[in-house]
Design a protein around this motif. Structure first.
Motif, mmCIF file in Angstrom:
data_model
loop_
_atom_site.group_PDB
_atom_site.id
_atom_site.type_symbol
_atom_site.label_atom_id
_atom_site.label_comp_id
_atom_site.label_asym_id
_atom_site.label_seq_id
_atom_site.Cartn_x
_atom_site.Cartn_y
_atom_site.Cartn_z
ATOM 1 N N MET A 1 0.856 -1.182 0.000
ATOM 2 C CA MET A 1 0.000 0.000 0.000
ATOM 3 C C MET A 1 0.893 1.233 0.000
ATOM 4 O O MET A 1 1.824 1.336 0.790
ATOM 5 C CB MET A 1 -0.884 -0.024 1.253
ATOM 6 C CG MET A 1 -2.052 0.916 1.243
ATOM 7 S SD MET A 1 -3.031 0.701 2.760
ATOM 8 C CE MET A 1 -3.869 -0.847 2.430
ATOM 9 N N PHE A 2 0.606 2.166 -0.924
ATOM 10 C CA PHE A 2 1.447 3.362 -1.023
ATOM 11 C C PHE A 2 0.693 4.461 -1.772
ATOM 12 O O PHE A 2 -0.412 4.233 -2.295
ATOM 13 C CB PHE A 2 2.774 3.047 -1.734
ATOM 14 C CG PHE A 2 2.620 2.377 -3.074
ATOM 15 C CD1 PHE A 2 2.452 3.104 -4.234
ATOM 16 C CD2 PHE A 2 2.645 0.989 -3.166
ATOM 17 C CE1 PHE A 2 2.311 2.480 -5.457
ATOM 18 C CE2 PHE A 2 2.498 0.348 -4.385
ATOM 19 C CZ PHE A 2 2.329 1.101 -5.538
ATOM 20 N N THR A 3 1.297 5.642 -1.822
ATOM 21 C CA THR A 3 0.699 6.767 -2.541
ATOM 22 C C THR A 3 1.394 6.972 -3.880
ATOM 23 O O THR A 3 2.600 6.772 -4.008
ATOM 24 C CB THR A 3 0.781 8.067 -1.729
ATOM 25 O OG1 THR A 3 2.157 8.442 -1.551
ATOM 26 C CG2 THR A 3 0.128 7.910 -0.370
ATOM 27 N N ILE A 4 0.606 7.374 -4.862
ATOM 28 C CA ILE A 4 1.134 7.846 -6.148
ATOM 29 C C ILE A 4 0.804 9.327 -6.186
ATOM 30 O O ILE A 4 -0.370 9.702 -6.219
ATOM 31 C CB ILE A 4 0.502 7.104 -7.336
ATOM 32 C CG1 ILE A 4 0.704 5.591 -7.204
ATOM 33 C CG2 ILE A 4 1.094 7.602 -8.651
ATOM 34 C CD1 ILE A 4 0.022 4.778 -8.301
ATOM 35 N N GLU A 5 1.802 10.197 -6.153
ATOM 36 C CA GLU A 5 1.567 11.638 -5.990
ATOM 37 C C GLU A 5 2.632 12.482 -6.690
ATOM 38 O O GLU A 5 3.362 13.234 -6.040
ATOM 39 C CB GLU A 5 1.500 11.997 -4.508
ATOM 40 C CG GLU A 5 2.649 11.467 -3.653
ATOM 41 C CD GLU A 5 2.572 11.940 -2.206
ATOM 42 O OE1 GLU A 5 2.373 13.149 -1.981
ATOM 43 O OE2 GLU A 5 2.700 11.093 -1.312
ATOM 44 N N SER B 1 3.171 24.782 -10.259
ATOM 45 C CA SER B 1 3.349 23.371 -9.938
ATOM 46 C C SER B 1 1.986 22.767 -9.616
ATOM 47 O O SER B 1 1.107 23.451 -9.075
ATOM 48 C CB SER B 1 4.278 23.203 -8.735
ATOM 49 O OG SER B 1 4.519 21.833 -8.450
ATOM 50 N N ALA B 2 1.811 21.495 -9.977
ATOM 51 C CA ALA B 2 0.554 20.804 -9.690
ATOM 52 C C ALA B 2 0.862 19.410 -9.154
ATOM 53 O O ALA B 2 1.864 18.796 -9.519
ATOM 54 C CB ALA B 2 -0.323 20.720 -10.937
ATOM 55 N N GLN B 3 -0.032 18.920 -8.317
ATOM 56 C CA GLN B 3 0.132 17.588 -7.728
ATOM 57 C C GLN B 3 -1.231 16.976 -7.469
ATOM 58 O O GLN B 3 -2.158 17.661 -7.025
ATOM 59 C CB GLN B 3 0.900 17.663 -6.409
ATOM 60 C CG GLN B 3 1.053 16.321 -5.711
ATOM 61 C CD GLN B 3 1.424 16.439 -4.243
ATOM 62 O OE1 GLN B 3 1.265 17.499 -3.646
ATOM 63 N NE2 GLN B 3 1.927 15.373 -3.669
ATOM 64 N N ILE B 4 -1.368 15.699 -7.782
ATOM 65 C CA ILE B 4 -2.562 14.931 -7.425
ATOM 66 C C ILE B 4 -2.074 13.645 -6.776
ATOM 67 O O ILE B 4 -1.093 13.058 -7.224
ATOM 68 C CB ILE B 4 -3.423 14.629 -8.667
ATOM 69 C CG1 ILE B 4 -3.860 15.931 -9.344
ATOM 70 C CG2 ILE B 4 -4.645 13.800 -8.288
ATOM 71 C CD1 ILE B 4 -4.504 15.744 -10.697
ATOM 72 N N GLU B 5 -2.772 13.222 -5.738
ATOM 73 C CA GLU B 5 -2.309 12.059 -4.971
ATOM 74 C C GLU B 5 -3.413 11.018 -4.828
ATOM 75 O O GLU B 5 -4.521 11.336 -4.399
ATOM 76 C CB GLU B 5 -1.853 12.505 -3.582
ATOM 77 C CG GLU B 5 -1.394 11.380 -2.680
ATOM 78 C CD GLU B 5 -0.956 11.872 -1.316
ATOM 79 O OE1 GLU B 5 -0.358 11.073 -0.568
ATOM 80 O OE2 GLU B 5 -1.216 13.059 -0.985
ATOM 81 N N TYR B 6 -3.092 9.802 -5.210
ATOM 82 C CA TYR B 6 -3.950 8.645 -4.954
ATOM 83 C C TYR B 6 -3.258 7.748 -3.937
ATOM 84 O O TYR B 6 -2.030 7.635 -3.929
ATOM 85 C CB TYR B 6 -4.166 7.815 -6.222
ATOM 86 C CG TYR B 6 -5.048 8.398 -7.285
ATOM 87 C CD1 TYR B 6 -5.657 9.641 -7.157
ATOM 88 C CD2 TYR B 6 -5.275 7.689 -8.468
ATOM 89 C CE1 TYR B 6 -6.458 10.161 -8.149
ATOM 90 C CE2 TYR B 6 -6.081 8.198 -9.474
ATOM 91 C CZ TYR B 6 -6.669 9.437 -9.316
ATOM 92 O OH TYR B 6 -7.463 9.937 -10.310
ATOM 93 N N MET B 7 -4.051 7.068 -3.122
ATOM 94 C CA MET B 7 -3.544 6.024 -2.231
ATOM 95 C C MET B 7 -4.033 4.695 -2.780
ATOM 96 O O MET B 7 -5.234 4.527 -3.025
ATOM 97 C CB MET B 7 -4.072 6.256 -0.822
ATOM 98 C CG MET B 7 -3.726 5.181 0.187
ATOM 99 S SD MET B 7 -4.419 5.652 1.802
ATOM 100 C CE MET B 7 -4.245 4.117 2.687
ATOM 101 N N VAL B 8 -3.121 3.752 -3.011
ATOM 102 C CA VAL B 8 -3.489 2.515 -3.696
ATOM 103 C C VAL B 8 -3.046 1.280 -2.923
ATOM 104 O O VAL B 8 -2.100 1.307 -2.139
ATOM 105 C CB VAL B 8 -2.892 2.462 -5.119
ATOM 106 C CG1 VAL B 8 -3.352 3.663 -5.940
ATOM 107 C CG2 VAL B 8 -1.369 2.386 -5.096
#
Length: 287
Positions: free
Chosen positions: A236-240, A268-275
């Motif tokens: 389990m980790f984040t993609i950001e 700058s832009a960032q989007i984060e999913y936790m998967v």
């Protein structure tokens, strides 16, 4: 463990019917010199259930922000939304007092890459882009995700940056497959960013999460395909990814010690999913 012992993960299955095939496959990759996760990085069914509950609340908090964010409000107002919704639902904002961070959420505007500190004097303006990064503790389990918000009518350059960042995240998600590698995610993201004239921040990345706010592995978004840790079901980790208009370099605010700015004042832009890595792909827990 012996084949017929109850599996260490608490599933109630025998080891041979549960984690034994996974760990034998991991060993084959380890024998080839690949980086494999330790057993402690593989979440158990019980832990996954508890972490998913935290993730559900995290999404609820982000949804509340999405409903209320607008030009003219302060970033302190966003912090209050996050604190109130989190605590009213039995949670704790993970950033609050984390290593001295003074607020419940990170709010990073325009040329701020990450870790922006909410403030009553920072007012959202028409045309701003802002990353709202929400992290939640529920019953001792952690979740984490962030969204980009466009305040009113934004410039064409801001619109394009956010769009490409969304595309990078989706391509990274598509590249995340069991028995692949973290580098597969990074390559998909970095390639698309560069093809569109952008850069990816190198020193700041994603992370393991669930039992703690930040766990192993560190998730880079600039490493080559086939490199880094093996993706194993239960991880389990984040993609950001943090996508910059210009240089990937940055500096940290000397006064507050937290806010990270682009070195060249670019957006700058960032989007984060936790998967969660599953046997069939990855499951998005909160976004």
């Amino acid at each position: 463990m012996e084949r017929n012992d109850p599996c260490w993960c608490g599933s109630g299955k025998k080891y041979k019917k549960c984690h034994m095939p996974i760990e034998e496959k991991m060993q084959l990759h380890a024998d080839r010199g690949e980086i494999v996760p330790s057993r402690k990085l593989l979440k158990t069914p019980f832990q996954i259930e508890k972490i998913k509950a935290s993730a559900e609340l995290n999404t609820k908090v982000l949804d509340a922000v999405a409903e209320q964010i607008h030009a003219g409000m302060s970033t302190e107002d966003i912090d209050k939304i996050v604190y109130d919704v989190t605590t009213k639902n039995g949670g704790i904002p993970a950033p609050l007092n984390y290593e001295g961070f003074p607020k419940s959420v990170c709010t990073s505007i325009n040329n701020e890459i990450c870790h922006g500190i909410p403030d009553k004097n920072i007012i959202l303006q028409e045309g701003d882009i802002i990353n709202v990064d929400v992290s939640t503790i529920l019953n001792g389990y952690f979740s984490d995700a962030s969204r980009m918000f466009k305040i009113g009518q934004v410039s064409e350059r801001a619109e394009r940056l956010v769009k490409v960042t969304e595309e990078c995240l989706e391509l990274g998600l598509a590249a995340a497959k069991p028995w692949g590698h973290l580098g597969d995610i990074a390559d998909a993201i970095n390639t698309h960013a560069q093809e569109n004239g952008y850069s990816v921040v190198e020193e700041i990345g994603g992370h393991g999460i669930g039992l703690e706010f930040h766990e192993d592995p560190f998730v880079s978004f600039v490493t080559p395909k086939g490199s880094e840790m093996l993706l194993v079901p239960g991880m389990m980790f984040t993609i950001e990814p943090m996508i910059n208009e210009g240089s990937p370099d940055f500096f940290v605010d000397e006064d507050n010690g937290w806010t990270v700015y682009t070195i060249d004042d670019g957006l700058s832009a960032q989007i984060e999913y936790m998967v969660l890595v599953t046997e069939n792909g990855v499951e998005v827990l909160t976004k």
